[in-house]
Scaffold this motif. Structure first.
Motif, PDB file in Angstrom:
ATOM      1  N   ILE A 193       0.849  -1.187   0.000  1.00 56.54           N
ATOM      2  CA  ILE A 193       0.000   0.000   0.000  1.00 56.54           C
ATOM      3  C   ILE A 193       0.885   1.238   0.000  1.00 56.54           C
ATOM      4  O   ILE A 193       1.779   1.370   0.831  1.00 56.54           O
ATOM      5  CB  ILE A 193      -0.902   0.037   1.259  1.00 56.54           C
ATOM      6  N   GLY A 206       9.902  -2.745  10.747  1.00 51.75           N
ATOM      7  CA  GLY A 206       8.512  -3.061  10.463  1.00 51.75           C
ATOM      8  C   GLY A 206       7.798  -2.074   9.569  1.00 51.75           C
ATOM      9  O   GLY A 206       6.583  -1.946   9.609  1.00 51.75           O
ATOM     10  N   LYS A 212      10.644  -2.371   4.451  1.00 50.02           N
ATOM     11  CA  LYS A 212      11.881  -2.509   3.673  1.00 50.02           C
ATOM     12  C   LYS A 212      11.973  -3.886   3.021  1.00 50.02           C
ATOM     13  O   LYS A 212      12.225  -4.009   1.829  1.00 50.02           O
ATOM     14  CB  LYS A 212      13.118  -2.315   4.563  1.00 50.02           C
ATOM     15  N   THR A 213      11.801  -4.901   3.836  1.00 46.95           N
ATOM     16  CA  THR A 213      11.928  -6.255   3.309  1.00 46.95           C
ATOM     17  C   THR A 213      10.839  -6.521   2.270  1.00 46.95           C
ATOM     18  O   THR A 213      11.090  -7.142   1.231  1.00 46.95           O
ATOM     19  CB  THR A 213      11.856  -7.274   4.456  1.00 46.95           C
ATOM     20  N   HIS A 214       9.659  -6.008   2.538  1.00 46.55           N
ATOM     21  CA  HIS A 214       8.556  -6.168   1.583  1.00 46.55           C
ATOM     22  C   HIS A 214       8.953  -5.600   0.215  1.00 46.55           C
ATOM     23  O   HIS A 214       8.839  -6.277  -0.810  1.00 46.55           O
ATOM     24  CB  HIS A 214       7.311  -5.452   2.142  1.00 46.55           C
ATOM     25  N   GLU A 261      -0.207  -5.240  11.572  1.00 47.60           N
ATOM     26  CA  GLU A 261      -0.632  -6.507  11.008  1.00 47.60           C
ATOM     27  C   GLU A 261      -0.835  -7.549  12.096  1.00 47.60           C
ATOM     28  O   GLU A 261      -1.782  -8.316  12.069  1.00 47.60           O
ATOM     29  CB  GLU A 261       0.472  -7.057  10.108  1.00 47.60           C
TER      30      GLU A 261
HETATM   31  P1  ADP Z   1      11.030  -4.023   7.657  1.00 50.35           P
HETATM   32  O1  ADP Z   1      11.814  -4.894   6.735  1.00 50.35           O
HETATM   33  O2  ADP Z   1      11.127  -2.561   7.333  1.00 50.35           O
HETATM   34  O3  ADP Z   1      11.297  -4.291   9.105  1.00 50.35           O
HETATM   35  P2  ADP Z   1       8.814  -5.500   6.568  1.00 50.35           P
HETATM   36  O4  ADP Z   1       9.041  -5.277   5.123  1.00 50.35           O
HETATM   37  O5  ADP Z   1       9.157  -6.819   7.116  1.00 50.35           O
HETATM   38  O6  ADP Z   1       9.493  -4.346   7.443  1.00 50.35           O
HETATM   39  O7  ADP Z   1       7.271  -5.156   6.865  1.00 50.35           O
HETATM   40  C1  ADP Z   1       6.622  -5.602   8.023  1.00 50.35           C
HETATM   41  C2  ADP Z   1       5.247  -6.079   7.658  1.00 50.35           C
HETATM   42  O8  ADP Z   1       4.438  -4.997   7.251  1.00 50.35           O
HETATM   43  C3  ADP Z   1       5.264  -7.049   6.506  1.00 50.35           C
HETATM   44  O9  ADP Z   1       4.329  -8.066   6.731  1.00 50.35           O
HETATM   45  C4  ADP Z   1       4.851  -6.211   5.312  1.00 50.35           C
HETATM   46  O10 ADP Z   1       4.165  -6.981   4.347  1.00 50.35           O
HETATM   47  C5  ADP Z   1       3.948  -5.192   5.937  1.00 50.35           C
HETATM   48  N1  ADP Z   1       4.005  -3.918   5.238  1.00 50.35           N
HETATM   49  C6  ADP Z   1       4.935  -2.962   5.385  1.00 50.35           C
HETATM   50  N2  ADP Z   1       4.665  -1.908   4.595  1.00 50.35           N
HETATM   51  C7  ADP Z   1       3.533  -2.209   3.934  1.00 50.35           C
HETATM   52  C8  ADP Z   1       2.739  -1.528   2.963  1.00 50.35           C
HETATM   53  N3  ADP Z   1       3.052  -0.295   2.540  1.00 50.35           N
HETATM   54  N4  ADP Z   1       1.635  -2.149   2.494  1.00 50.35           N
HETATM   55  C9  ADP Z   1       1.307  -3.365   2.943  1.00 50.35           C
HETATM   56  N5  ADP Z   1       2.009  -4.062   3.846  1.00 50.35           N
HETATM   57  C10 ADP Z   1       3.118  -3.506   4.345  1.00 50.35           C
END
Ligand code: ADP
Ligand code: MG
Length: 444
Positions: free
Chosen positions: A119, A152, A155-157, A312
């Protein structure tokens, strides 16, 4: 009323409910299937009363919960789902061909982390646009691309979304967490296979490296990274790096390869505003297949501000409760099921001192000895457990764990953490110790 098939399909409350399945419900007894004895035990130890109380509230009587270990999927190598760590995706559909052939550590990309499930809002639109551009024309637009944010926030997403796109366009990709990169590099050096390591990493069209902050303080790995980065960059291969600390990636690279950074881009992701949080919740709630009233989404969006993973988590927790209890999602149910989350005392962070005190008391070994050099079996075990818990429960970095424990090397710490994580699977005693210690830490 016969057996009720209950299924928890979405990743549920953090790690523990993630892969559980409601198997049956009769006469106030609920049977919950779990992927491993470890998860069953953790649920029983840490979430039993939570789960059964919520069930009781809804069925209006006693509720017993039994956890049953599901038969092990032979394809899965018994990933230990540990707190704060993302387990491998349960559906096992992460593209095998994405893995570099000899990457036995099996870095997998989550198939749900795609562009169409991301999103976009004010807080992340820049990072999103950059990620799209890079996936469209790897190596040709922003190279390297750095994405940083607090934990959270996606980034990983985004990194996985880039990866899926690059793979879909037929290019070769290496995706690794910095920990995996580090482990492989150290292993390659130790086994005299540095050349193989180099050529494998340098042969990829793109390198995606997650959580570069873990490289801090690891001189040797940094060295390996610089050279890998350099080689890829010179060949116009795309490099994408994430970090949860703003300056890390840059300062790491800058000293060494500043001149190559000109084509690079650094983008950050900010915590989402209310509107974006609502949009994320709406989208995630659709995936659960359960109806979430608007007021519930609003309630959740207002509670959690800074971390989409937590956002989430709260949604999944509500969904899991509603599914387990076969009841509709109402504001009341939500308030009940999140009571624990909203209790600030319980949400308190575990500090390094708490870990040291708890382990020291548990094993009857004084803290100085834990920090010292004694190597008898019991002391060594207690020390490794301390390292493991400092990592898992107090979220310390490897190098600060080393410092906390009297100046141990970060590779020693890494080794200890891996050893304990592995042993938990096979050693019931140790598993019990860890469960007790975690209990003590969360109760403290
Ligand atoms: P980070 O790597 O920054 O710690 P993640 O990429 O693991 O964070 O994201 C944490 C959770 O939030 C994941 O399940 C991800 O799918 C969800 N998430 C983060 N940003 C979004 C977004 N913009 N839209 C939908 N889901 C998101
Ligand atoms: Mg991440």
């Amino acid at each position: 009323m016969g057996d009720l098939q209950l299924r928890v399909t979405r990743p549920s409350y953090e790690t523990w409910l993630r892969d559980t399945v409601g198997l049956a419900h009769a006469d106030g007894e609920f049977v919950v299937g779990t992927p491993s004895p470890f998860v069953a035990e953790m649920l029983e130890q840490r979430m039993y009363s939570l789960i059964s109380h919520s069930l009781e509230r809804v069925v209006g009587g006693g509720a017993e919960v039994r956890f049953q270990v599901l038969s092990q999927d032979p394809g899965q190598s018994g990933t230990v789902a540990t707190n704060g760590h993302q387990a491998a995706p349960p559906d096992g559909d992460s593209d095998a061909h994405v893995r570099p052939p000899t990457n036995h550590r099996g870095a997998t990309m989550n198939s749900r982390y795609a562009f169409d499930t991301f999103i976009v809002g004010k807080s992340n639109e820049l990072a999103h646009a950059a990620a799209l551009a890079v996936s469209d024309r790897p190596g040709l637009t922003y190279n390297p691309l750095f994405i940083y944010s607090g934990v959270g926030l996606g980034k990983t997403h985004l990194l996985h979304a880039i990866g899926h796109q690059i793979v879909a366009s037929g290019m070769s990709l290496i995706y690794a967490t910095t920990e995996e990169f580090t482990n492989e590099y150290i292993k390659a050096i130790r086994e005299g296979k540095a050349e193989e390591f180099r050529s494998r990493y340098r042969s990829a069209d793109a390198l995606l490296l997650d959580d570069i902050q873990f490289i801090i303080g690891k001189e040797q790995t940094q060295e390996g990274f610089f050279h890998t980065f350099n080689a890829l960059h010179m060949a116009a291969r795309q490099v994408v790096i994430t970090s949860d600390r703003p300056a890390t990636a840059l300062t790491l690279l800058e000293d060494r390869v500043r001149s190559r950074l000109e084509g690079g881009l650094v983008v950050d992701i900010q915590p989402p505003d209310l509107e974006t949080r609502l949009a994320i919740l709406r989208s995630k709630s659709d995936e659960t297949g359960q109806p979430f009233p608007e007021e519930v989404l609003q309630f959740l969006a207002e509670r959690v501000h800074k971390n989409i993973r937590e956002l989430e988590g709260s949604l999944n927790r509500v969904a899991a409760y509603a599914q387990l209890t076969a009841s509709p999602i109402t504001l009341e149910l939500v308030k009940g099921s999140l009571a624990d989350n909203l209790n600030p005392a319980k949400a308190r962070r575990v500090s390094d001192q708490m870990v040291l005190d708890t382990v020291s008391a548990y094993f009857s070994i004084d803290k100085e000895t834990l920090r010292g050099r004694r190597r008898d079996k019991q002391t060594a075990l207690a020390r490794q457990v301390t390292m493991f818990l400092l990592r898992e429960e107090a979220n310390l970095t490897l190098s600060s764990i080393g410092q906390t424990l009297g100046g141990k090397d970060h590779t020693t710490v890494l080794h200890a953490c891996q050893r304990i994580a592995g042993q938990i699977n096979v050693d019931a005693h140790l598993r019990r110790d860890i469960i007790n210690l975690r209990e003590a830490l969360t109760a403290a």
